[in-house]
Design a protein around this motif. Structure first.
Motif, PDB file in Angstrom:
ATOM      1  N   PRO A   1      -5.178  -2.464  13.863  1.00 29.81           N
ATOM      2  CA  PRO A   1      -6.449  -3.119  13.208  1.00 29.81           C
ATOM      3  C   PRO A   1      -6.222  -3.557  11.964  1.00 29.81           C
ATOM      4  O   PRO A   1      -6.968  -4.613  11.296  1.00 29.81           O
ATOM      5  CB  PRO A   1      -7.554  -2.007  13.476  1.00 29.81           C
ATOM      6  CG  PRO A   1      -6.982  -0.890  13.262  1.00 29.81           C
ATOM      7  CD  PRO A   1      -5.542  -1.062  13.948  1.00 29.81           C
ATOM      8  N   GLU A   2      -5.334  -2.884  11.150  1.00 25.39           N
ATOM      9  CA  GLU A   2      -5.158  -3.140   9.659  1.00 25.39           C
ATOM     10  C   GLU A   2      -4.218  -4.182   9.683  1.00 25.39           C
ATOM     11  O   GLU A   2      -4.319  -5.184   8.815  1.00 25.39           O
ATOM     12  CB  GLU A   2      -4.297  -1.889   9.082  1.00 25.39           C
ATOM     13  CG  GLU A   2      -4.609  -1.955   7.656  1.00 25.39           C
ATOM     14  CD  GLU A   2      -5.932  -1.732   7.078  1.00 25.39           C
ATOM     15  OE1 GLU A   2      -6.008  -2.474   6.175  1.00 25.39           O
ATOM     16  OE2 GLU A   2      -6.738  -1.469   7.771  1.00 25.39           O
ATOM     17  N   CYS A   3      -2.768  -4.295  10.334  1.00 28.51           N
ATOM     18  CA  CYS A   3      -1.798  -5.508   9.943  1.00 28.51           C
ATOM     19  C   CYS A   3      -1.678  -6.351  11.260  1.00 28.51           C
ATOM     20  O   CYS A   3      -0.786  -7.191  11.040  1.00 28.51           O
ATOM     21  CB  CYS A   3      -0.582  -4.676   9.526  1.00 28.51           C
ATOM     22  SG  CYS A   3       0.392  -3.810  10.769  1.00 28.51           S
ATOM     23  N   GLY A   4      -2.061  -6.045  12.391  1.00 31.39           N
ATOM     24  CA  GLY A   4      -1.957  -6.564  13.584  1.00 31.39           C
ATOM     25  C   GLY A   4      -0.762  -6.350  14.332  1.00 31.39           C
ATOM     26  O   GLY A   4      -0.363  -6.803  15.486  1.00 31.39           O
ATOM     27  N   SER A   5       0.232  -5.351  14.092  1.00 28.75           N
ATOM     28  CA  SER A   5       1.311  -4.806  14.637  1.00 28.75           C
ATOM     29  C   SER A   5       1.048  -4.429  15.948  1.00 28.75           C
ATOM     30  O   SER A   5       0.196  -3.699  16.261  1.00 28.75           O
ATOM     31  CB  SER A   5       2.045  -4.128  13.723  1.00 28.75           C
ATOM     32  OG  SER A   5       3.250  -3.485  14.517  1.00 28.75           O
TER      33      SER A   5
ATOM     34  N   ALA B   1       3.726   1.679  13.155  1.00 29.40           N
ATOM     35  CA  ALA B   1       5.216   2.175  12.541  1.00 29.40           C
ATOM     36  C   ALA B   1       5.277   0.849  11.547  1.00 29.40           C
ATOM     37  O   ALA B   1       6.320   1.028  10.739  1.00 29.40           O
ATOM     38  CB  ALA B   1       6.345   1.635  13.608  1.00 29.40           C
ATOM     39  N   ASP B   2       4.645  -0.217  11.552  1.00 27.62           N
ATOM     40  CA  ASP B   2       4.798  -1.114  10.295  1.00 27.62           C
ATOM     41  C   ASP B   2       4.154  -0.804   9.023  1.00 27.62           C
ATOM     42  O   ASP B   2       4.556  -0.936   8.087  1.00 27.62           O
ATOM     43  CB  ASP B   2       4.457  -2.526  10.882  1.00 27.62           C
ATOM     44  CG  ASP B   2       5.381  -3.114  12.028  1.00 27.62           C
ATOM     45  OD1 ASP B   2       6.739  -2.630  11.760  1.00 27.62           O
ATOM     46  OD2 ASP B   2       5.162  -3.447  12.999  1.00 27.62           O
ATOM     47  N   CYS B   3       2.817  -0.651   9.037  1.00 28.20           N
ATOM     48  CA  CYS B   3       1.881  -0.258   7.721  1.00 28.20           C
ATOM     49  C   CYS B   3       1.699   1.274   7.869  1.00 28.20           C
ATOM     50  O   CYS B   3       1.008   1.479   6.587  1.00 28.20           O
ATOM     51  CB  CYS B   3       0.849  -1.114   7.903  1.00 28.20           C
ATOM     52  SG  CYS B   3      -0.675  -0.527   8.940  1.00 28.20           S
ATOM     53  N   GLY B   4       1.695   1.881   8.909  1.00 26.59           N
ATOM     54  CA  GLY B   4       1.446   3.419   8.623  1.00 26.59           C
ATOM     55  C   GLY B   4       0.068   3.699   8.717  1.00 26.59           C
ATOM     56  O   GLY B   4      -0.374   4.825   8.824  1.00 26.59           O
ATOM     57  N   ASN B   5      -0.713   2.627   9.239  1.00 27.36           N
ATOM     58  CA  ASN B   5      -2.220   3.097   9.643  1.00 27.36           C
ATOM     59  C   ASN B   5      -2.312   4.227  10.763  1.00 27.36           C
ATOM     60  O   ASN B   5      -1.546   4.232  11.595  1.00 27.36           O
ATOM     61  CB  ASN B   5      -2.809   2.024  10.102  1.00 27.36           C
ATOM     62  CG  ASN B   5      -4.550   2.016  10.323  1.00 27.36           C
ATOM     63  OD1 ASN B   5      -5.204   2.704   9.808  1.00 27.36           O
ATOM     64  ND2 ASN B   5      -4.682   1.277  11.412  1.00 27.36           N
TER      65      ASN B   5
END
Ligand SMILES: [Zn+2]
Length: 81
Positions: A8-12, A52-56
């Protein structure tokens, strides 16, 4: 296993869930979900998911813990104003 959506943070779509729901007493020494455990000497389990991309990080409560929410005096349903 819940239906894990993209971050939900970066869409990854690179979301990693732990291999199983775990007991916070065994891993962290405390409960993240007070009052939703099966009995006095247990804690409610949950599934951690990390982007894995932003750590959320997100946590999904186990089904048996979620079923206790409705009757719990310690948790209240959040409504949009
Ligand atoms: Zn992300």
């Amino acid at each position: 296993m819940p239906d894990i959506k993209p971050c939900p943070e970066c869409g990854s779509a690179e979301q990693y869930a732990y291999k199983e729901e775990f007991d916070p007493i065994e891993t962290m020494g405390g409960s993240l979900l007070p009052s939703l455990q099966k009995g006095i000497f247990s804690t409610a389990k949950y599934l951690p998911v990390v982007c894995a991309d932003c750590g959320n990080m997100r946590f999904f409560a186990a089904e048996d813990a979620r079923k206790r929410l409705i009757d719990s005096k310690d948790w209240h349903r959040v409504r949009k104003l």
